[in-house]
Design an enzyme around this catalytic site. Structure first.
Site, PDB file in Angstrom:
ATOM      1  CD  GLU B  67      30.704  65.402 -10.814  1.00 49.65           C
ATOM      2  OE1 GLU B  67      30.531  64.171 -10.975  1.00 49.65           O
ATOM      3  OE2 GLU B  67      30.415  66.242 -11.676  1.00 49.65           O
ATOM      4  CG  HIS B 136      21.835  72.665 -14.730  1.00 47.17           C
ATOM      5  ND1 HIS B 136      21.133  71.552 -15.073  1.00 47.17           N
ATOM      6  CD2 HIS B 136      23.119  72.409 -15.082  1.00 47.17           C
ATOM      7  CE1 HIS B 136      21.950  70.658 -15.641  1.00 47.17           C
ATOM      8  NE2 HIS B 136      23.154  71.155 -15.646  1.00 47.17           N
TER       9      HIS B 136
HETATM   10  C1  LIG Z   1      27.110  64.911 -12.435  1.00 51.19           C
HETATM   11  C2  LIG Z   1      27.352  66.041 -13.366  1.00 51.19           C
HETATM   12  N1  LIG Z   1      28.573  66.586 -13.388  1.00 51.19           N
HETATM   13  C3  LIG Z   1      28.834  67.603 -14.222  1.00 51.19           C
HETATM   14  C4  LIG Z   1      27.875  68.109 -15.048  1.00 51.19           C
HETATM   15  C5  LIG Z   1      28.174  69.296 -15.948  1.00 51.19           C
HETATM   16  N2  LIG Z   1      28.245  68.877 -17.334  1.00 51.19           N
HETATM   17  C6  LIG Z   1      27.172  68.941 -18.136  1.00 51.19           C
HETATM   18  S1  LIG Z   1      27.488  68.320 -19.647  1.00 51.19           S
HETATM   19  C7  LIG Z   1      29.084  67.997 -19.228  1.00 51.19           C
HETATM   20  C8  LIG Z   1      29.984  67.359 -20.231  1.00 51.19           C
HETATM   21  C9  LIG Z   1      29.436  66.079 -20.665  1.00 51.19           C
HETATM   22  O1  LIG Z   1      30.298  65.482 -21.558  1.00 51.19           O
HETATM   23  P1  LIG Z   1      29.814  64.228 -22.351  1.00 51.19           P
HETATM   24  O2  LIG Z   1      29.285  63.214 -21.412  1.00 51.19           O
HETATM   25  O3  LIG Z   1      30.922  63.807 -23.228  1.00 51.19           O
HETATM   26  O4  LIG Z   1      28.576  64.737 -23.202  1.00 51.19           O
HETATM   27  P2  LIG Z   1      28.568  65.854 -24.352  1.00 51.19           P
HETATM   28  O5  LIG Z   1      28.325  67.166 -23.697  1.00 51.19           O
HETATM   29  O6  LIG Z   1      29.845  65.781 -25.051  1.00 51.19           O
HETATM   30  O7  LIG Z   1      27.407  65.490 -25.208  1.00 51.19           O
HETATM   31  C10 LIG Z   1      29.358  68.357 -17.932  1.00 51.19           C
HETATM   32  C11 LIG Z   1      30.656  68.218 -17.271  1.00 51.19           C
HETATM   33  C12 LIG Z   1      26.600  67.528 -14.971  1.00 51.19           C
HETATM   34  N3  LIG Z   1      25.588  67.977 -15.705  1.00 51.19           N
HETATM   35  N4  LIG Z   1      26.372  66.494 -14.128  1.00 51.19           N
END
Ligand SMILES: Cc1ncc(C[n+]2csc(CCOP(=O)(O)OP(=O)(O)O)c2C)c(N)n1
Ligand SMILES: Cc1ncc(C[n+]2csc(CCOP(=O)(O)OP(=O)(O)O)c2C)c(N)n1
Ligand SMILES: [Mg+2]
Ligand SMILES: [Mg+2]
Lengths: 329, 341, 329, 341
Positions: B67, B136
């Site tokens: 971000e 959230h």
């Molecule tokens: C700082 C932040 N940005 C965005 C999100 C929204 N978000 C939650 S899970 C996710 C994807 C995460 O991807 P990854 O790290 O590969 O984990 P996975 O879900 O694949 O286990 C996002 C963008 C968040 N929770 N926190």
């Protein structure tokens, strides 16, 4: 024989000298009204003052390859970067004096210089200029231009999260982005070895699959060479680079810094290797200039800088109520 | 420019938003969108539905989870003449990028003496009520309203979501555009009537700094935003039955607050209740109350009522969450309390 | 012949199976009250639900080397990590049901599970658990203990600033810290190639002068081996490591995810390589267990999980006013 | 526990702070300090002066410029039973680490149902008045006051700086401890009398949630914090000459606000002015006004006065900065305005 053209060397010399002279004047201007008792908020140039004496090679070695359309972002120690990017010296000085004629009408100050004419900006938050430069690089790519964006940061800033996010984005999107890390050994009082887990930041290029360059010993010529390659690669769409240069901080972190944390011998030793002298010597040794030529160049620079100061000093202060203006356009 | 009445379709909040973006993108090729999952996914809360298909991945850019990187990049792009729309998926994540938002996006115009424009729209989803818990479910209206240099809006109805987003994109200043998840009319959330409403197809602009009287009344003024406006409307309908005539003001703009509209109403009703889905302390219940108590004090005939999240994180368990987020029932109760104070 | 002891393999199998069965039950529990019309906020288990089916090797391959005093932090997809770290299953299930008997008395929920007894925590902000684990590792070092701290993150999280800051700190201070990157190819709808400028994150170890390991193809045995080395190194004071494991996300990002962004063939293909089957086959092929043994193990696991669900279901909800409690201790 | 009167030395704010930390570190080896330049430098604003020499680099740790990293690390260390004191050099930088502060440090105790303690003290320097411009001059009281889970204090005088810091370190909950640069009594800043004051040597504790009447009066209540308290005291002295008796309340605690002390005063004076070195909108001028207008409304006989930074970033030029930060002159003016409203 030099692989660097006379024009370029002279340009570099001029900008280094201008920056140095500008800052030497600033050193004393800053102390006005702060004597006998130092008070950071007093005098015509109040607030924090971070000078870059000694770090000029970092700025000129790359900016010599830049054009007006290229972007530069700088941190809290911005004067050498600004001067190398051809920021309007009068307006910049006036801004530092908090005058209405300044780049920001007196609202920004020394850490917040914005000259959109030459696409220069700086700011007081460590590493925060990196994403900005990534955005400029993205814009260049979107526009199909060969413009490059350079972010200057200190070696301390290379441990901030913004560093990582910016480089990943720039590499992912293959943007014309270069970060120049001015490693002056210190982040305020913290030596690099206490802040950075690797000796040199060029190795961090591996984390992004990009090019990493290391310039040792504040070498203006080597800075010129690696920057040339990095800028050309960026213009050709070959993606970002990290350039780290070992440089020297001749003064305290800010003016008024008691510097109790560093060895009394460090600065005198560094000063014996003044990079401006090295460029001058190189020019003369390679018969590109005589002592007389250099004297004439210096005189011109002194004049230009003196005029900028005079402009600043003579300019009016803003009216108090102007504090409420320029919130929105 | 107000919308004409002809052929007014009904759209959900999310469709209203994506239509506004689409129209702006068609008109101006400097407008582009960046964010996590704004591309193929169309935005987790549907704010960019269908745009990737229409404009391709160069103008609707999925980003890494960086971000500070990509929202900070909006600064550089804006300085080059672009008009970036960037999405912070949940407002709850603002803490990882707040420096870029408030020290840079919000201040650069001022620090540059007006010489650098920052036409950036920061889209962000707010609100709870579906057990998404402490990280959230926040609205954080107050966190953004406090900081100078940002216009902060929080429209409620699809009509305003479109018209205010159009205004936000057209504005040369940074706008934080908060949309409420429950008001997006998404297929996988609670579907409430207010999330669907008349939205003119053609471009129109709703001002960014005006509250709106959404129900007239004479006995008490209720100031609210987004889901609290919806709840206040329900409460007002209920109160009507017992003979209490509440005027409901939909704040729409968190910063600046349209104090004239509020003062005018309080002048008439003499009583004020402010309802907020944000934390109580230092939220808009505080700011609106303070504006009235300092600038329209003599209109008031009773203590001002404040109803908001009682300064606790949003708990997960529905029974706990329901207790902390104001709804029509406790709005009604609080109205009667203010009336009888 | 296996280089991994029977005990360890059985332990890994059990934890994988338990996690899988727990989540399969959760898949249907979650849908209660959400049919025929899906509504994320409805039913006894409302809110977002991120399941980890397929990712079990990442969790068990390292947790088999951990003890109670070692710390684990996990992200929004925490069940397999929690189960591998021996989090109290009853209290965890009750928490997910929002019950008073839950780990957080119903205040935390599925993304915010805290079991200080076994030093497990998780959270909903991408990469935010990394600094927490760094702090635990720092504490271990301060206490002169050989405890290790492991932070699980997704591959998407490896591009967040917190990743960089945490690793620099951990490397600088030579802390017993390990980050396990569960590369399930996706960050919600964004494929790794669109988020990460390098194919594999193990190379990022170079940026910190630490060890980087890559486990291909969701291999539980290889995960065991590299984790063993990393944990032992950490315990010996040899500093942090990055372990990236290519793993599989069998389900959507969250339950209810339409998954329009991924190829319909991807999951069925992945499912043919179920890591639980691999471990079971290995046990049987190496004569460490019979089909009957495995059946008995499974039966025990089903019982334990079923009991945890029953406990959760039977537990009382909190009183509404409890929302105001536990703000401060 | 109140301090005895014997051998009361005078100390600067910064010395008062470092003494509090020293005493806590001597008593409890789980207390340690982390931050940028807290070691050899002793903290840019002197909050950790001399501690590195006394306790060594393992307990007074200089960190890289990685606020999310090291402030986030405090969470893990706290969970292991340590009591970290972490310094965010300027509050203005909070945006790079806000997620750790408000989504984790502030919420973990609640989200864990009270099972995890977070005994963390976040030291941070606030305030302007010396031309450090938009990114180094803020107080941001309101930004922290808004978010649940943090105790937020902003002591003014050396006595309270020591006593409240002792309480903060002893508290098992996270405390944001804001100290004002100008009140540190540093050799290189404006040296004002209030930055030096009597500070008992022995350990004592000042509560974290109590405001203090620092000057009694009968005609109007002025609520302020830190430098605004100092300015209000100057204004009150001035006003005294023209026969106006102002009561001055030093807020000390930004969250929670000690409303009883304020209500009691307003009950007596009937008039209220709130002065803040933070942005006006959604700051404590709003929160205090709202508390009074909703819970002590009938005490009031005049509109509440609010004086604060007029919702602009802090400008650099002294002439501009002076215009936006309230001082004794405009407090006096505003008092008269409220008195005559
Ligand atoms: C700082 C932040 N940005 C965005 C999100 C929204 N978000 C939650 S899970 C996710 C994807 C995460 O991807 P990854 O790290 O590969 O984990 P996975 O879900 O694949 O286990 C996002 C963008 C968040 N929770 N926190
Ligand atoms: C995010 C953030 N943290 C801390 C600071 C305070 N600060 C200003 S300059 C500085 C040191 C910077 O060191 P370096 O990056 O090496 O640059 P140098 O001063 O040596 O030029 C620090 C810690 C800041 N401005 N921003
Ligand atoms: Mg440095
Ligand atoms: Mg992933």
């Amino acid at each position: 024989m030099s692989d660097i053209s006379k024009d370029h060397l002279i340009w570099m010399y001029k900008k280094m000298k201008m920056s140095r002279y500008f800052e030497e004047k600033m050193e004393s201007a800053y102390m006005e009204g702060k004597q006998p008792v130092f008070n950071i908020g007093a005098g015509p140039v109040p607030g924090e003052m971070h000078l870059s004496n000694g770090q000029e090679p970092a700025a000129v070695g790359i900016c010599v390859h830049l054009k007006k359309e290229d972007t530069v972002t700088a941190p809290h120690r911005p004067h050498h970067n600004a001067i190398a990017k051809n920021v309007d010296l009068k307006k910049m000085t006036a801004e530092i004096y908090g005058k209405k004629t300044g780049l920001g009408k007196g609202k920004g100050g020394h850490m917040h210089l914005f000259d959109p004419e030459v696409k220069f900006s700086c700011g007081g938050i460590v590493a925060a200029g990196m994403p900005h430069a990534v955005g400029s690089a993205l814009a260049a790519k979107k526009l199909g231009q060969d413009w490059v964006a350079v972010a200057f940061i200190g070696e301390g800033a290379a441990n901030a999260g913004a560093f990582h996010e910016s480089l990943n984005l720039a590499a992912l999107w293959k943007l014309p982005f270069i970060v120049v890390i001015e490693d002056n050994s210190w982040g305020i009082s913290v030596p690099k070895k206490d802040s950075t887990c690797v000796p040199f930041n060029d190795v961090r290029a591996a984390a992004y699959g990009i090019k990493g360059y290391l310039v040792k010993d504040n070498d203006p010529f080597e800075m010129y060479r690696v920057s040339k390659e990095a800028v050309e690669r960026a213009r050709r769409g070959e993606g970002p680079s990290i350039i780290e240069i070992e440089t020297y901080r001749f003064l305290g972190h800010f003016q008024g810094d008691p510097e109790l944390y560093r060895d009394k011998e460090e600065v005198p030793t560094l000063r014996t290797k003044d990079p401006i002298d090295r460029v001058k010597k190189h020019l003369i040794d390679n018969d590109m200039a005589t002592e007389a030529d250099m004297g004439a160049i210096d005189a011109d620079i002194f004049k230009e800088v003196d005029e900028a100061y005079q402009f600043a000093i003579d300019s009016p202060l803003p009216e108090p109520e102007e504090a409420l203006e320029d919130m929105f356009v | 420019m107000e919308a004409t009445k002809a052929k007014v379709q009904k759209l959900t909040g999310s469709k209203a938003m994506s239509l506004a973006i689409e129209q702006a993108m068609l008109k101006d090729d400097k407008v582009f969108v960046m964010g996590e999952d704004v591309g193929k996914y169309g935005g987790i809360f549907g704010s960019t539905t269908g745009l990737m298909e229409k404009f391709g991945p160069d103008r609707v850019m999925d980003t890494p989870i960086s971000e500070t990187g990509f929202i900070g990049a909006a600064v550089g792009a804006a300085a080059e003449g672009f008009r970036p729309i960037v999405e912070l998926m949940f407002v709850d994540f603002h803490g990882v990028v707040m420096d870029q938002i408030y020290n840079h996006i919000a201040k650069i115009t001022y620090m540059s003496g007006g010489n650098v424009k920052m036409p950036i729209v920061l889209l962000t989803a707010v609100g709870g009520g579906y057990s998404d818990a402490a990280q959230h479910s926040q609205t954080l209206y107050g966190s953004f309203g406090h900081l100078p240099g940002l216009k902060v809006v929080a429209p409620t109805y699809p009509h305003d979501l479109k018209g205010m987003l159009a205004s936000a994109i057209a504005d040369d200043n940074p706008v934080v555009f908060m949309f409420h998840k429950t008001l997006q009319g998404l297929g996988w959330m609670d579907q409430i009537p207010s999330s669907l409403g008349p939205v003119p197809q053609e471009e129109y602009f709703v001002p960014l700094n005006k509250a709106k009287v959404v129900k007239e009344g004479t006995d008490i003024t209720i100031v609210a935003a987004q889901m609290m406006t919806v709840q206040a409307m329900n409460a007002a309908a209920e109160l009507e039955k017992s003979g209490v005539s509440a005027e409901v003001i939909d704040l729409r703009s968190i910063k600046p607050i349209d104090k004239e509209t509020i003062f005018k109403s309080v002048e008439k009703t003499k009583k004020l209740l402010i309802v907020d889905e944000d934390y109580k302390s230092y939220g808009y219940t505080a700011e609106v109350a303070a504006l009235v108590a300092s600038e329209a004090f003599y209109h008031l005939e009773a203590p001002i009522g404040r109803l908001a999240i009682p300064d606790v994180p949003i708990p997960y368990s529905p029974v706990l969450e329901k207790f902390v987020i104001p709804d029509a029932t406790n709005i009604t109760r609080k109205v009667l309390q203010v009336m009888n104070a």
